[in-house]
Write a protein that holds these residues in place. Structure first.
Motif: not given
Lengths: 108, 121
Positions: B56-69, A90-94, B46-54
């Motif tokens: 400006x938007x970054x996200x992490x899985x809880x399992x790696x938050x605070x350890x991975x950048x 799913x890519x609805x909420x991230x 398992x998704x680990x992390x994602x980053x927008x084109x610039x």
């Protein structure tokens, strides 16, 4: 976090038969659902996005349907190259993006 | 050729660090968001992390938050994952994946072949 549940875990199908794979979301993801195929030793490959749109180069025997929380991937007539593991995402909420646990399609 | 090539994996002791890289080619890198997805041996994705084109938007899985950048260098067409305080459960094949959107909220339409990270003493 949206939890994605796939069933069955393993599907035994004879070549030429139809395979139906299910994916359920713990809350609505609208049509923001993708399917991937992964063969042993290979990276995943995008099959379907938007719940029902085939990616470039994907044969017409692959079709996706559903919206909200219930989704289906159908392979109309299994070919030898289709035996693989299939994942929904799913890519609805991230964050996070979430994947289902996978369905292994094996030869019966 | 449109491709993603990961590097930087290897055997590392628990508690140590590792930096993964992903080199992109064949497409306009800074038009798209990027992600890291991992797969433990014999397990699912398992998704680990994602980053927008610039960035400006970054996200992490809880399992790696605070350890991975996660980071990117658009001038070098490259994506990175700095992994600190590694644990045995971080052992996996790490894939770099291209998002179809620039905001990291899309599906993944191109994947690399992965780089293997093994955390063990």
């Amino acid at each position: 976090e949206i939890v994605m549940t796939q069933s069955p875990a393993t599907l035994s199908v004879s070549p030429g038969e139809r395979a139906t794979l299910s994916c359920r979301a713990s809350q609505s993801v609208s049509s923001n659902l993708a399917w991937y195929q992964q063969k042993p030793g290979q990276a995943p490959r995008l099959l379907i996005y938007g719940a029902s749109t085939r990616a470039t180069g994907i044969p017409a025997r692959f079709s996706g349907s559903g919206s909200g929380t219930e989704f289906t991937l159908t392979i109309s007539s299994l070919q030898s190259e289709d035996f693989a593991v299939y994942y929904c995402q799913q890519y609805n909420n991230w964050p996070p993006h979430t994947f289902g646990g996978g369905t292994k399609v094996e030869i019966k | 050729e449109v491709q993603l090539v990961e590097s930087g994996g290897g055997l590392v002791q628990p508690g140590r660090s590792l930096r993964l890289s992903c080199a992109a080619s064949g497409f306009t890198f800074d038009d798209y968001a990027m992600h890291w997805v991992r797969q433990a041996p014999g397990k699912g994705l398992e998704w680990v992390s994602g980053i927008s084109w610039n960035s400006g938007s970054i996200g992490y899985a809880d399992s790696v938050k605070g350890r991975f950048t996660i980071s990117r260098d658009n001038a070098k067409n490259s994506l990175y994952l700095q992994m600190n305080s590694l644990r045995a459960e971080d052992t996996a094949l790490y894939y770099c994946a291209k998002d179809m959107s620039d905001s990291a909220s899309g599906y993944f339409d191109l994947w690399g072949r992965g780089t293997l990270v093994t955390v063990s003493s």
